[in-house]
Design a protein around this motif. Structure first.
Motif, PDB file in Angstrom:
ATOM      1  N   LEU A 155       0.840  -1.189   0.000  1.00  8.85           N
ATOM      2  CA  LEU A 155       0.000   0.000   0.000  1.00  8.85           C
ATOM      3  C   LEU A 155       0.878   1.242   0.000  1.00  8.85           C
ATOM      4  CD1 LEU A 155      -1.974  -2.207   1.230  1.00  8.85           C
ATOM      5  CD2 LEU A 155      -3.147  -0.299   2.316  1.00  8.85           C
ATOM      6  N   LEU A 156       0.565   2.168  -0.910  1.00  3.25           N
ATOM      7  CA  LEU A 156       1.274   3.441  -0.995  1.00  3.25           C
ATOM      8  C   LEU A 156       0.288   4.564  -0.711  1.00  3.25           C
ATOM      9  CD1 LEU A 156       3.316   2.855  -4.278  1.00  3.25           C
ATOM     10  CD2 LEU A 156       4.076   2.509  -1.923  1.00  3.25           C
ATOM     11  N   PRO A 157       0.340   5.159   0.487  1.00  3.66           N
ATOM     12  CA  PRO A 157      -0.582   6.250   0.811  1.00  3.66           C
ATOM     13  C   PRO A 157      -0.136   7.562   0.186  1.00  3.66           C
ATOM     14  CG  PRO A 157       0.894   5.856   2.652  1.00  3.66           C
ATOM     15  CD  PRO A 157       1.216   4.809   1.604  1.00  3.66           C
ATOM     16  N   GLY A 158      -1.005   8.548   0.285  1.00  8.26           N
ATOM     17  CA  GLY A 158      -0.658   9.872  -0.177  1.00  8.26           C
ATOM     18  C   GLY A 158       0.266  10.575   0.804  1.00  8.26           C
ATOM     19  N   GLN A 173      -1.214  10.878  -3.864  1.00  8.44           N
ATOM     20  CA  GLN A 173       0.146  11.050  -4.370  1.00  8.44           C
ATOM     21  C   GLN A 173       0.859   9.718  -4.572  1.00  8.44           C
ATOM     22  OE1 GLN A 173       1.591  14.036  -5.169  1.00  8.44           O
ATOM     23  NE2 GLN A 173      -0.317  15.108  -4.700  1.00  8.44           N
ATOM     24  N   GLY A 174       0.390   8.676  -3.896  1.00  4.87           N
ATOM     25  CA  GLY A 174       0.986   7.365  -4.084  1.00  4.87           C
ATOM     26  C   GLY A 174       0.855   6.876  -5.512  1.00  4.87           C
ATOM     27  N   GLY A 221      -4.591  -5.106 -13.809  1.00  6.19           N
ATOM     28  CA  GLY A 221      -3.206  -5.461 -14.039  1.00  6.19           C
ATOM     29  C   GLY A 221      -2.352  -5.558 -12.791  1.00  6.19           C
ATOM     30  N   GLY A 222      -2.954  -5.936 -11.680  1.00  2.97           N
ATOM     31  CA  GLY A 222      -2.193  -6.042 -10.445  1.00  2.97           C
ATOM     32  C   GLY A 222      -1.889  -4.714  -9.793  1.00  2.97           C
ATOM     33  N   VAL A 223      -2.619  -3.664 -10.186  1.00  5.89           N
ATOM     34  CA  VAL A 223      -2.416  -2.330  -9.612  1.00  5.89           C
ATOM     35  C   VAL A 223      -3.775  -1.741  -9.242  1.00  5.89           C
ATOM     36  CG1 VAL A 223      -1.489  -0.015  -9.958  1.00  5.89           C
ATOM     37  CG2 VAL A 223      -0.375  -1.966 -11.048  1.00  5.89           C
ATOM     38  N   ILE A 224      -3.876  -1.247  -8.018  1.00  5.70           N
ATOM     39  CA  ILE A 224      -5.064  -0.534  -7.555  1.00  5.70           C
ATOM     40  C   ILE A 224      -4.697   0.938  -7.447  1.00  5.70           C
ATOM     41  CG2 ILE A 224      -6.722  -0.230  -5.676  1.00  5.70           C
ATOM     42  CD1 ILE A 224      -6.125  -3.170  -4.899  1.00  5.70           C
ATOM     43  N   THR A 225      -5.503   1.791  -8.040  1.00  3.68           N
ATOM     44  CA  THR A 225      -5.270   3.236  -7.939  1.00  3.68           C
ATOM     45  C   THR A 225      -6.537   3.920  -7.456  1.00  3.68           C
ATOM     46  OG1 THR A 225      -5.794   3.434 -10.311  1.00  3.68           O
ATOM     47  CG2 THR A 225      -3.456   3.363  -9.687  1.00  3.68           C
ATOM     48  N   ALA A 226      -6.359   5.034  -6.760  1.00  2.00           N
ATOM     49  CA  ALA A 226      -7.523   5.741  -6.221  1.00  2.00           C
ATOM     50  C   ALA A 226      -7.253   7.236  -6.095  1.00  2.00           C
ATOM     51  CB  ALA A 226      -7.910   5.172  -4.855  1.00  2.00           C
TER      52      ALA A 226
END
Length: 206
Positions: free
Chosen positions: A69-72, A103-104, A150-155
């Motif tokens: 997980l990459l937070p903002g 920003q992640g 594709g194995g990526v979640i974006t929000a």
């Protein structure tokens, strides 16, 4: 065995953007949640919470990683920006999904992970402005708050609940119907059927 969910923590990270997802991940008790720092030095979140990372970046076990997980939150140091992108690429290349919000999302774009998959972000144009090598403009979906492909979640920064829903689905938490009830509860305050009776009793008691 992929049983560990990692969350990147750094000075000024937006803790609330990943809090709901992490709470749901831990609820079944089947996943180990570990915080990852650029080093093991303590950091302070945007909300003022001090966090001592469980591990540094170079200690992350790719074979155990189930999700990153990459937070903002803004990273102002070029070295950290490059390290975050490299970490996303390493985890994804090792076969684990990467989930990024706010920003992640820029870090997964810099890693080249958005060039061939449907994704979203804060607003059209931001990713191309911040990630010079980004080639995924045609894959950008401005009509959703979160998406998985594709194995990526974006929000988007406005989509913390949708972000958590995509993570819950990716990790196969709960049944499909329970996931839908979960979303209606947190997004629209619609209680699931097994709580509806209790809600009515609470209203009557009030």
């Amino acid at each position: 065995m992929r049983d560990t969910v990692h969350v990147l923590v750094f000075e000024g990270f937006a803790d609330w953007q990943v809090a709901l997802a992490l709470a749901e991940i831990r609820r079944p008790g089947e996943w180990d949640v570990r915080s990852v720092g650029f080093t093991r030095e303590p950091v302070m979140s945007m909300s003022g919470l001090q966090v001592l990372p469980d591990i540094g970046m170079d200690e992350l076990d790719l074979q155990a990683a189930a999700l990153l997980l990459l937070p903002g939150g803004h990273l102002w140091q070029c070295a950290q920006i490059e390290q975050a992108a490299a970490l996303a690429r390493r985890v994804h290349d090792a076969g684990a999904p990467v989930a990024a919000i706010d920003q992640g999302v820029l870090h997964v774009a810099r890693a080249g992970l958005l060039d061939r998959c449907r994704h979203t972000g804060n607003w059209p144009g931001q990713i191309g402005r911040e990630a010079v090598n980004y080639q995924g403009q045609d894959q950008y979906d401005a009509n959703v708050l979160a998406v998985s492909d594709g194995g990526v979640i974006t929000a988007s920064h406005l989509g913390t609940i949708e972000f958590a829903r995509e993570i819950i689905h990716t990790l196969d938490l709960y049944s499909a119907s329970d996931r839908e009830h979960w979303y209606r509860l947190f997004k629209h305050a619609v209680p699931p059927p097994w709580l509806a009776g209790e809600s009515v009793e609470v209203v009557r008691a009030a």
